[in-house]
Write an enzyme that holds these catalytic residues in place. Sequence first.
Site, PDB file in Angstrom:
ATOM      1  N   MET B  42       5.983 -51.669   4.423  1.00  0.00           N
ATOM      2  CA  MET B  42       5.577 -52.218   5.728  1.00  0.00           C
ATOM      3  C   MET B  42       4.269 -52.994   5.592  1.00  0.00           C
ATOM      4  SD  MET B  42       6.518 -49.021   8.242  1.00  0.00           S
ATOM      5  CE  MET B  42       5.238 -47.933   7.634  1.00  0.00           C
ATOM      6  N   ASP B  43       4.368 -54.159   5.010  1.00  0.00           N
ATOM      7  CA  ASP B  43       3.179 -54.956   4.704  1.00  0.00           C
ATOM      8  C   ASP B  43       2.925 -55.990   5.796  1.00  0.00           C
ATOM      9  OD1 ASP B  43       2.172 -56.826   1.706  1.00  0.00           O
ATOM     10  OD2 ASP B  43       1.021 -55.816   3.269  1.00  0.00           O
ATOM     11  N   GLY B  44       1.634 -56.213   6.111  1.00  0.00           N
ATOM     12  CA  GLY B  44       1.317 -57.303   7.037  1.00  0.00           C
ATOM     13  C   GLY B  44       0.684 -56.876   8.347  1.00  0.00           C
TER      14      GLY B  44
END
Lengths: 312, 275
Positions: B42-44
Site C-alpha cells: 500500500m504505497d503512496g
Amino acid sequence: MHFSLQCSLPPVITALCPQSKSFSHEPRHHRIKKPISHVPKSPLCSTTERALIHQCIEEEEEAFDGRVEDQTLPLGLRREALPRHVAVIMDGNRRWARLRDLPVGSGYEAGVRSLRKIVELCCEWGIKVLSVFAFSSDNWFRPKVEVEFLMSLFERGIQEDTGIFLRENIRISVIGDLARLPKAFQELIINLEEATKNNARFQLIVAVSYSGHYDVVQACQRLALKAKCGLIEPSDINESLIEQELETKCTEFPYPDLLIRTSGEFRVSNFMLWQLAYAELFFAQSLWPDFGEAEFLKALLAFQKRQRRYGG
Amino acid sequence: MQKGGVGEKMLKFLFRVVRFLRKCIFSVLSVGPVPAHIAFIMDGNRRYARQHNLKEGAGHDAGFLALMSIVIYACELGIKYVTVYAFSIDNFRRRPEEVECIMNLMLEKIELMCRKDSIVNRHGVRIHFSGNLELLREPMRDAAKKLMAVTANNSNALLTLCVAYTSTNEIIQAIQKSCEEKWVENQEPRRVGRGPINLLEIEKQMDMAIAPDPDIVVRTSGENRLSNFLLWQSARSYLFSTLALWPDISFWHLVWIVLNFQRNQSRVEKKNKQV
C-alpha cells in the site's frame, strides 16, 4: 514456464572490453572511507543498513572517478548511478525459436549471443556483478533430451571460454544444487571457479539447478548444523548469519540492485528471493535473444530514475 | 425531516444499484480464473497527502478507507485472502513523529474494526496480524490480539495485516523455530532428530502459513520493487504495478488487475503445455 541458457563467451570480448585504468584497481567501496553519521540506528534490518552505507560511500566517490570514465558510457547514463549488481532472468529463448520455426537449440544459441553482448557491456560500463538465471530447479522437469542438450552446451561453453575469462580478468561463480549435475560438469565448474577466483574486474554468477527457496533452505541447514554442534544458539540466527551462508556469499555484492526479466513475464520465478528484497524490478517485453544494448540501456536508464527509499 | 428521509432512501437506493452493477461486473470476471489471494503493497499515502495539501496522517487515513473498500470488493468477487503491507520494520527508521502518528492511527482503526458493526465484521472477514509484534508497544500489541480474537469466527475471507513485518525477519523467525524444534528433538533421549530441516518445515513455521501463496502481488504508486514483502511466498506470483497512489485505488483498478492476471494465467498455461 521457465527458461534455460548456457553461458559461453566469445573471443570478441577481448576487443570490446576497455583497457584497465591505472587509478581504479581497488574495489570501489575501499577507496574513500568517511564516518557515516546519518545511517539509521535501527538494528532491525542489516540488509537495509548496508545498502545505505554503500550508497553514501558511492556518493562520495562520484567526483573522483566520474570525470575520466564517463566517456565510455552512452548518453544519459551516469556512472555513479549504475547498479553494482544486475540480475537477469533470461526468458524467451524457446519462444524466439518457435516464432522463427527453428529448433529449440537455435533459441538457446541466440540467447548465448545475447548474454555475451550483455557481459561485454557490463565490463565496458563498469557494472561489477552480473547474475544470470541459467537453469532453474524446476527446469529438471523439462524433456530429458532438452536437459541433456543444455548440460552439454554449458560444458562446452566453459571449456571453450576459460582462456577468455582468465585473460579478461573475469571471475566465474556457479551457484545452485550442483550435486544434481553430471560429475564431469561439476569438476569443470570447480576448476573454473578455482582458476578465476582472484579475478577482480567483473564477476559473472551463473545460477544452475538453482532456486531461491533452495538457497534459503541450504543456508538454514548449515545454520541448523552449527546449532546442533553447539557453535551457535538458534536464537543467534539473524540476517547476517543467513547472508553468510547463502550461495551469493561468493561475491562482494550479494544483493542485486536491478533485476531484469525478459519476454514480458511479470514474475520472479523463484530466483534469489532473499537477495531481491530491495532490488528494482524491470520487466522487458522483448524475448531474451532480442535483448540487446538498446534494451539494456533502457533498463539502466529506468533504474537511474528510481528513488530507492528502503522503507524510510 | 421527511426531505432528509427521502434523501436517505435515495442514497440507499443508489448504493444498492452501484452494488448490483459491481456484482454484475464481478460475475463476468468470474468466468475466468479468480485469484484466491491478492497481496498489496500500500504505497503512496504520504504522496497522496502532499498532493492534496493534507496534514500528516491524513494520507494514511484515506489509505485505510481504500483498504476497507478493497476488502469489500474482494469479498464480493470471492477472493478469500487479502494481505497488505501495512507497516514495515524498515518504516521504524522514519521520523519519530511520523511513526507515532501512524501507530496512533493504526490503534484507532483497530479499535474501529473491533466493533460489531464494522465493515470487517459485517462482511465476515477474519483479521490476522503478521509480523514481529514484539517490536510494537503494548497497547498496540494488545489491540491487535483483541481484533484477532474478535474476528476469529469470521469465515468469509481472511485479511492479513503485515505490521512490523519484513519477509527476511519472518524467514529468520521460522528458521529459529525450526532449529529449536530440532534441538528439542535431539535432546529427548528416546527420539532421534529426523534429519536436516527442509522447505516444508520452514514454511510451516512462517507467519504467513495461514494463507496460500499470493496469486498476485500489487504495488501502488508506480514503484517496481518488493521492499522485503512476502519474498518467500511470492516466488511464483504475478507482479503488478500501478501508478495510482494507494488511497486512489478503486474498483476499476481491481477489475483491471484481475483481467491482467487472467490474461497472464492463460499465457502461463499455454507455455506449460508446450514444455
